[in-house]
Each structure stands twice: as C-alpha cells, then as structure tokens.
Design a protein around this motif. Structure first.
Motif, mmCIF file in Angstrom:
data_model
loop_
_atom_site.group_PDB
_atom_site.id
_atom_site.type_symbol
_atom_site.label_atom_id
_atom_site.label_comp_id
_atom_site.label_asym_id
_atom_site.label_seq_id
_atom_site.Cartn_x
_atom_site.Cartn_y
_atom_site.Cartn_z
ATOM 1 N N ALA A 1 0.765 -1.297 0.043
ATOM 2 C CA ALA A 1 0.086 -0.031 -0.057
ATOM 3 C C ALA A 1 0.925 1.272 0.075
ATOM 4 N N GLY A 2 1.868 1.031 0.948
ATOM 5 C CA GLY A 2 2.992 2.334 0.697
ATOM 6 C C GLY A 2 3.382 2.593 -0.556
ATOM 7 N N TRP A 3 3.830 1.434 -1.343
ATOM 8 C CA TRP A 3 4.713 1.066 -2.504
ATOM 9 C C TRP A 3 3.718 1.807 -3.528
ATOM 10 N N LEU A 4 2.599 1.534 -3.366
ATOM 11 C CA LEU A 4 1.611 1.788 -4.305
ATOM 12 C C LEU A 4 0.892 3.465 -4.187
ATOM 13 N N ARG A 5 1.509 4.046 -3.172
ATOM 14 C CA ARG A 5 1.172 5.366 -2.754
ATOM 15 C C ARG A 5 -0.389 5.559 -2.614
ATOM 16 N N MET A 6 -0.752 4.594 -1.663
ATOM 17 C CA MET A 6 -2.544 4.539 -1.574
ATOM 18 C C MET A 6 -2.654 5.769 -0.599
ATOM 19 N N PRO A 7 -3.748 6.266 -0.426
ATOM 20 C CA PRO A 7 -3.776 7.379 0.580
ATOM 21 C C PRO A 7 -3.700 6.916 1.927
ATOM 22 N N LEU A 8 -2.837 7.722 2.696
ATOM 23 C CA LEU A 8 -2.358 7.051 4.033
ATOM 24 C C LEU A 8 -3.451 7.104 5.138
ATOM 25 N N TRP A 9 -4.404 8.055 5.343
ATOM 26 C CA TRP A 9 -5.220 8.140 6.462
ATOM 27 C C TRP A 9 -6.527 7.161 6.066
ATOM 28 N N GLN A 10 -6.776 6.964 4.836
ATOM 29 C CA GLN A 10 -7.631 5.633 4.284
ATOM 30 C C GLN A 10 -7.084 4.430 4.610
ATOM 31 N N SER A 11 -5.911 4.304 4.466
ATOM 32 C CA SER A 11 -5.028 3.016 4.638
ATOM 33 C C SER A 11 -5.019 2.675 5.877
ATOM 34 N N LEU A 12 -4.769 3.706 6.890
ATOM 35 C CA LEU A 12 -4.647 3.372 8.233
ATOM 36 C C LEU A 12 -6.147 3.086 8.764
ATOM 37 N N ALA A 13 -7.108 3.587 8.482
ATOM 38 C CA ALA A 13 -8.413 3.525 8.737
ATOM 39 C C ALA A 13 -8.782 2.078 8.559
ATOM 40 N N TRP A 14 -8.673 1.517 7.412
ATOM 41 C CA TRP A 14 -9.033 0.109 7.171
ATOM 42 C C TRP A 14 -8.351 -0.778 7.784
ATOM 43 N N ILE A 15 -6.917 -0.634 7.897
ATOM 44 C CA ILE A 15 -6.057 -1.262 8.889
ATOM 45 C C ILE A 15 -6.230 -1.585 10.114
ATOM 46 N N ALA A 16 -6.868 -0.388 10.757
ATOM 47 C CA ALA A 16 -7.417 -0.333 12.167
ATOM 48 C C ALA A 16 -8.614 -1.096 12.311
ATOM 49 N N VAL A 17 -9.511 -1.055 11.260
ATOM 50 C CA VAL A 17 -10.639 -1.832 11.347
ATOM 51 C C VAL A 17 -10.400 -3.388 11.691
ATOM 52 N N GLY A 18 -9.428 -3.921 10.754
ATOM 53 C CA GLY A 18 -8.869 -5.216 10.825
ATOM 54 C C GLY A 18 -8.259 -5.525 12.197
ATOM 55 N N LYS A 19 -7.118 -4.858 12.391
ATOM 56 C CA LYS A 19 -6.417 -5.046 13.741
ATOM 57 C C LYS A 19 -7.404 -4.731 14.848
ATOM 58 N N GLY A 20 -8.326 -3.891 14.885
ATOM 59 C CA GLY A 20 -9.236 -3.451 15.832
ATOM 60 C C GLY A 20 -10.099 -4.799 16.135
#
Length: 143
Positions: free
Chosen positions: A107-126
């Motif tokens: 996701a970082g490599w592809l330059r995906m939007p940081l805050w959207q990425s972290l939000a979806w990661i937080a859903v899974g990890k949470g």
C-alpha cells in the motif's frame, strides 16, 4: 512486561519482523484482568504505529529503488492491479499472518492514501484484538 511491553510487541508485530502481540495481550490480561481495555487500546495503538512504519518503508522504498536501480517499477503486474482494484478496503486483510505485512508495505509502495489505509488497517486489527479480549474475558466461547 506490562503495557509498555505490549506496545513494543504490537509495534514490532506490525513490521516485517515476526512477533505475536496477541500472546502478550493474553498474558497481560490473564495476569491483570483490569488491564483488558487499556491493553486493547495499547496493542491497537502500537500495531497501527508499526503499520505506519511499514507503510512508510514501502513508500520510501519505491522511490529509492527506482532512483538507485535506474529502473521503473512495473505497476501493471497482476498483484498490483488486484490491490489497486480492491483499493484501501483490502487492507482489512492486513490482519492475516504472512501476507498482512506485505499488504501494508505494498500500500505504501502504491502510494495509497495514508489515512484511508490506516483506517481500514485499524478496522482489521481492532477486530482481531477485540476478539482476543472478549475471548479472554469469557464473553466469547471458542469451544
């Protein structure tokens, strides 16, 4: 070990280093049941910060790789197309062993939007940490 140890374990578990913060969270809650929700928050925060580092490594790595190797990265490969098609919601799967860290790095490599990425990661990890806490507290039965 306490909450700081849990934070460190969660942080390292979210990088490309191996780790199992769920085991540390389980040990903490078993020893100190009143630390269940603070443990949940600390584990999630540590894991998200580790994901931020991994995302940043992917973002910086692409630029450095292209610059020092004098090549252009093929952004049309099948895996890249798939991740682009699914977008940031695919990062919910960052919770999976082995492939999860690679997804965040990509996701970082592809330059995906940081805050959207972290939000979806937080859903899974949470959700993962929530299941661990509820299971330890006896709210969920895995038998």
């Amino acid at each position: 070990m306490g909450l700081w140890g849990l934070f460190g374990s969660a942080f390292l578990s979210a990088t490309i280093l191996p780790g199992s913060s769920e085991v540390v969270l389980t040990a903490l809650i078993t020893a100190y049941p009143d630390q269940a929700w603070p443990g949940f928050a600390v584990a999630l925060a540590g894991n998200l910060l580790g994901c931020l580092l991994t995302f940043g490594m992917g973002h910086a790595g692409r630029q450095g790789y292209e610059r020092f190797q004098n090549v252009k990265v093929d952004m049309d490969g099948p895996q890249v197309r798939r991740l682009r098609r699914w977008g940031t919601p695919a990062l919910v799967l960052s919770v999976l062993p082995l492939v999860g860290d690679a997804l965040v790095l990509a996701a970082g490599w592809l330059r995906m939007p940081l805050w959207q990425s972290l939000a979806w990661i937080a859903v899974g990890k949470g959700l993962r940490y929530l299941l661990v806490v509820l299971g330890i507290m006896g709210v969920l039965s895995f038998a």
